[in-house]
Design a protein around this motif. Sequence first.
Motif, mmCIF file in Angstrom:
data_model
loop_
_atom_site.group_PDB
_atom_site.id
_atom_site.type_symbol
_atom_site.label_atom_id
_atom_site.label_comp_id
_atom_site.label_asym_id
_atom_site.label_seq_id
_atom_site.Cartn_x
_atom_site.Cartn_y
_atom_site.Cartn_z
ATOM 1 N N LYS B 360 0.700 -1.222 -0.062
ATOM 2 C CA LYS B 360 0.112 0.032 -0.031
ATOM 3 C C LYS B 360 0.805 1.229 -0.224
ATOM 4 O O LYS B 360 1.556 1.386 1.130
ATOM 5 C CB LYS B 360 -0.836 0.097 1.421
ATOM 6 C CG LYS B 360 -1.651 -1.217 1.481
ATOM 7 C CD LYS B 360 -3.081 -1.258 0.891
ATOM 8 C CE LYS B 360 -3.732 -2.369 1.082
ATOM 9 N NZ LYS B 360 -5.261 -2.158 0.355
ATOM 10 N N GLN B 389 -0.768 -7.782 -4.489
ATOM 11 C CA GLN B 389 -1.922 -6.722 -4.772
ATOM 12 C C GLN B 389 -0.992 -5.428 -4.608
ATOM 13 O O GLN B 389 -0.331 -5.423 -3.283
ATOM 14 C CB GLN B 389 -2.905 -6.819 -3.789
ATOM 15 C CG GLN B 389 -3.878 -5.749 -3.912
ATOM 16 C CD GLN B 389 -5.127 -5.992 -2.941
ATOM 17 O OE1 GLN B 389 -5.490 -6.940 -2.500
ATOM 18 N NE2 GLN B 389 -5.597 -4.898 -2.472
ATOM 19 N N CYS B 390 -1.093 -4.299 -5.293
ATOM 20 C CA CYS B 390 -0.332 -3.290 -4.984
ATOM 21 C C CYS B 390 -1.478 -2.112 -5.240
ATOM 22 O O CYS B 390 -1.642 -1.835 -6.407
ATOM 23 C CB CYS B 390 0.992 -3.081 -5.467
ATOM 24 S SG CYS B 390 1.311 -2.883 -7.140
ATOM 25 N N ASP B 391 -1.416 -1.302 -4.315
ATOM 26 C CA ASP B 391 -2.336 -0.247 -4.306
ATOM 27 C C ASP B 391 -1.715 0.973 -3.891
ATOM 28 O O ASP B 391 -0.758 1.125 -3.115
ATOM 29 C CB ASP B 391 -3.601 -0.335 -3.228
ATOM 30 C CG ASP B 391 -4.399 -1.561 -3.653
ATOM 31 O OD1 ASP B 391 -4.725 -1.928 -4.636
ATOM 32 O OD2 ASP B 391 -4.871 -2.006 -2.552
ATOM 33 N N SER B 392 -2.064 2.136 -4.781
ATOM 34 C CA SER B 392 -1.492 3.515 -4.429
ATOM 35 C C SER B 392 -2.542 4.347 -4.216
ATOM 36 O O SER B 392 -3.725 4.550 -4.797
ATOM 37 C CB SER B 392 -0.557 3.844 -5.604
ATOM 38 O OG SER B 392 0.174 2.919 -6.241
ATOM 39 N N GLU B 419 -2.564 -7.606 -9.046
ATOM 40 C CA GLU B 419 -3.705 -6.672 -9.166
ATOM 41 C C GLU B 419 -3.222 -5.285 -8.588
ATOM 42 O O GLU B 419 -2.250 -5.342 -7.473
ATOM 43 C CB GLU B 419 -4.909 -7.116 -8.101
ATOM 44 C CG GLU B 419 -5.690 -8.188 -8.505
ATOM 45 C CD GLU B 419 -6.881 -8.529 -7.456
ATOM 46 O OE1 GLU B 419 -7.028 -7.821 -6.535
ATOM 47 O OE2 GLU B 419 -7.368 -9.470 -7.542
ATOM 48 N N ALA B 420 -3.509 -4.357 -9.515
ATOM 49 C CA ALA B 420 -2.923 -3.034 -8.907
ATOM 50 C C ALA B 420 -4.020 -2.147 -9.157
ATOM 51 O O ALA B 420 -4.895 -2.047 -9.902
ATOM 52 C CB ALA B 420 -1.957 -2.559 -9.855
ATOM 53 N N THR B 421 -4.120 -0.960 -8.047
ATOM 54 C CA THR B 421 -5.309 -0.017 -8.178
ATOM 55 C C THR B 421 -4.313 1.219 -7.748
ATOM 56 O O THR B 421 -3.656 1.280 -7.061
ATOM 57 C CB THR B 421 -6.314 -0.215 -7.284
ATOM 58 O OG1 THR B 421 -5.642 0.075 -5.937
ATOM 59 C CG2 THR B 421 -6.934 -1.175 -7.311
ATOM 60 N N THR B 422 -4.842 2.335 -8.429
ATOM 61 C CA THR B 422 -4.419 3.812 -7.974
ATOM 62 C C THR B 422 -5.634 4.542 -7.809
ATOM 63 O O THR B 422 -6.373 4.544 -8.723
ATOM 64 C CB THR B 422 -3.631 4.369 -9.022
ATOM 65 O OG1 THR B 422 -2.517 3.634 -9.470
ATOM 66 C CG2 THR B 422 -3.129 5.780 -8.803
ATOM 67 N N SER B 423 -5.848 5.279 -6.695
ATOM 68 C CA SER B 423 -6.829 6.061 -6.205
ATOM 69 C C SER B 423 -6.497 7.330 -5.716
ATOM 70 O O SER B 423 -5.577 7.443 -4.978
ATOM 71 C CB SER B 423 -7.912 5.239 -5.399
ATOM 72 O OG SER B 423 -7.256 4.734 -4.184
ATOM 73 N N TYR B 451 -7.536 2.121 4.482
ATOM 74 C CA TYR B 451 -6.731 1.595 3.327
ATOM 75 C C TYR B 451 -5.457 0.812 3.646
ATOM 76 O O TYR B 451 -5.374 -0.160 2.973
ATOM 77 C CB TYR B 451 -6.549 3.372 2.590
ATOM 78 C CG TYR B 451 -5.421 2.759 1.513
ATOM 79 C CD1 TYR B 451 -5.781 2.356 0.012
ATOM 80 C CD2 TYR B 451 -4.120 3.115 1.752
ATOM 81 C CE1 TYR B 451 -4.702 2.376 -0.875
ATOM 82 C CE2 TYR B 451 -3.134 3.151 0.906
ATOM 83 C CZ TYR B 451 -3.695 2.462 -0.436
ATOM 84 O OH TYR B 451 -2.448 2.368 -1.447
#
Lengths: 253, 480
Positions: B360, B389-392, B419-423, B451
């Motif tokens: 994260k 899973q890498c989220d930003s 899986e990757a997300t940027t929000s 988060y």
Amino acid sequence: MIKIENLHASIEGTEILTGINLEVKAGEVHAIMGPNGSGKSTLANVLAGRDEYEVTEGSVDFLGEDLLDMEPEDRSRAGLFLAFQYPVEIPGVSNINFLKTAINEAREKRGEDPMPAKDFLKRVKEKSKLVELDGRLANRSVNEGFSGGEKKRNEIFQMAMLDPKLAVLDETDSGLDIDALRIVANGVNELKTKDNASIVITHYQRLLDYIVPDFVHVLYQGKIVKTGPKELALELEERGYDWIIKELEEVTA
Amino acid sequence: MQTEDELIEEITNSEYKYGFYTDMDADQAPKGLSEDIIRFISAKKNEPDWMLEYRLNAYRIWEKMEEPEWAHLGYAKPDFQDLHYYSAPKPKVQLDSLDEVDPELLETFKKLGISIEEQERLTGVAVDVVIDSVSVATSFKKKLGELGIIFCSFSEAVQDHPELVRKYLGTVVPTTDNFYATLNSAVFTDGSFCYIPKGKKCPMELSTYFRINEANTGQFERTLVIADEGSYVSYLEGCTAPMRDENQLHAAVVELVALDDAEIKYSTIQNWYPGSKEGKGGIYNFVTKRGLCMDRAKISWTQVETGSAVTWKYPGCILKGNNSIGEFYSVAVTSNHQQADTGSKMIHIGKNTKSTIISKGISAGQAQNSYRGLVKINKGATNARNFTQCDSLLMGNNCGAHTFPYIEVNNQSSKVEHEATTSKIGEDQIFYCKQRGMDETTAINLIVNGYCKEVLNQLPMEFAVEAQKLLEISLEGSVG
Ligand SMILES: Nc1ncnc2c1ncn2[C@@H]1O[C@H](COP(=O)(O)OP(=O)(O)OP(=O)(O)O)[C@@H](O)[C@H]1O
Ligand SMILES: [Mg+2]
């Protein structure tokens, strides 16, 4: 309780509210109806203090204070609650933690100690029963993965927990099945006292069978164009809005 | 006639006669790095020959290496000849009261909810509490000793348990591994050593906290944790108190060895000085952390990183044993001008090996946050599994998040998921919280904590509470 006078508001340069006048007194329930896009949610959001909207004219007095001059969080602490038409999801934050944070922050600002955990949990139990909210939902992340109906029920649960003076319910009935509708309405009724008030935004007369309004207002193109007793809602359901619009055109013509 | 060995020895030893090696009383080595300096460090620490050889070998390799360039990190490269590589362990400066401590530091302590006693201990104020904590540490040591658990400084381990150090040092992070690790192998001054005997479950979290009063470990820290067959240990590194340090460059090496059926849980909170708001100063943190898992072993890295001006680190696992498990849970916060390039490396060698990476990243201000991960499935790693899973999360419009996943699969029966997300932190979410009576700061903290929850949940309870507070402080005033 609240007195709205000649309220004008716009978003990105487009004027949406074009002069709203509305007074709600303690102990009253007001229903606001009106076609899609007429400005109902805009009114709710402007009252709550969403900063995308620019108030260009008018005034709002809430319990003797200038509401428009207050920050959204201060409006909340002063007793204004908005049940959102589209409640937001907050992943990873449990409903319980969310409410505890909200309640204790308000208490802190009033110079009070945090609510003791025991009292808080008692209140959670009591209020979740009121809206028949599944106990598990209280521990889940705020609205995350909730069904549409569960989200609405959760709004009323939060309202019960926060015990506001004025609640604005923005289409809390839409997406509810008939049982849920009754439950939500019962919740609202149970919370009703002679000291608080609510503004109920809806498209359906059905809700008003359960939550009986003192007044029904019709919002059209950013203005309240008609006000009547609860029977007005029935008439609107039968005849739609066209006749009002026609009436209006005749007057202005 | 001299044998060849004797000859070599004479040549290498002859350097001792010159240089400054004779000046044994010096408290600090002169600036710069050379074989002489390394001999000096080793002699100061009274090390056995094999240790000196290990260092010299590393130094000779390092001399031929190039400092790496990183696409998403920009910083002034340290001048390696302008550093002191040895300073005698100094006792902390003793102060008479907290009045003498930097008020800004005290303010942060207060926000972290650190007790007065603790503040005094951390800032080196001389009080009885220090004695208390030493006695706590001693009673801990006694209890550990009864179980045969060794937990001591690296220097002590070299003296008292040379066979263990010699057997495992450099087996997970070889001397040749990378520029910073090689440098560390040559010049490391101290660090922690831990050994859990077969079948023993360490009954408490081992924390560097209990060693904080011992000699300053310096900028090249070396840690070695060995969990023998069927044993378990949870190890905590760092603390939430802001660490100021004169040394700009930190290049630590951490090696974990989990033998068959063993489990190591390694948690880090890193809060080195990040530099000023304008981006001046701050620590460069170039860390090499790696674990080796034998059959059915498990290593789990959890980290909350909020400090340092530049962070470069990829804790990883070599899943050598069949059915072994590697995990990586990370929260990296960068704000103002901080830069971070972190991620994890999971190398699957054994059959049925499993790895999980949850990263994260949170960026605010002008900060740049990169995730760089490697998942490598070797030919023999039948049925290997990886989930990444890498989220930003971005706060504001001037920061950046970048994701560089490298995946290398050489066995068709394996399964790798990414899986990757940027929000962006949502205006809607913040408004929702405000409508319920929360300040903007509270709202952001709540959302950020939510988060990071998956990662914070991995931390031991007390550490998790501290980490939460730390996140709050790091992001203070980030959105306006
Ligand atoms: N960002 C925006 N820019 C321009 N117009 C907007 C923006 N947001 C809302 N509007 C317009 O404002 C008007 C009023 O919207 P509002 O959501 O208040 O209607 P409503 O009465 O609540 O409708 P509904 O019954 O569908 O919920 C609509 O015409 C809508 O398109
Ligand atoms: Mg609406």
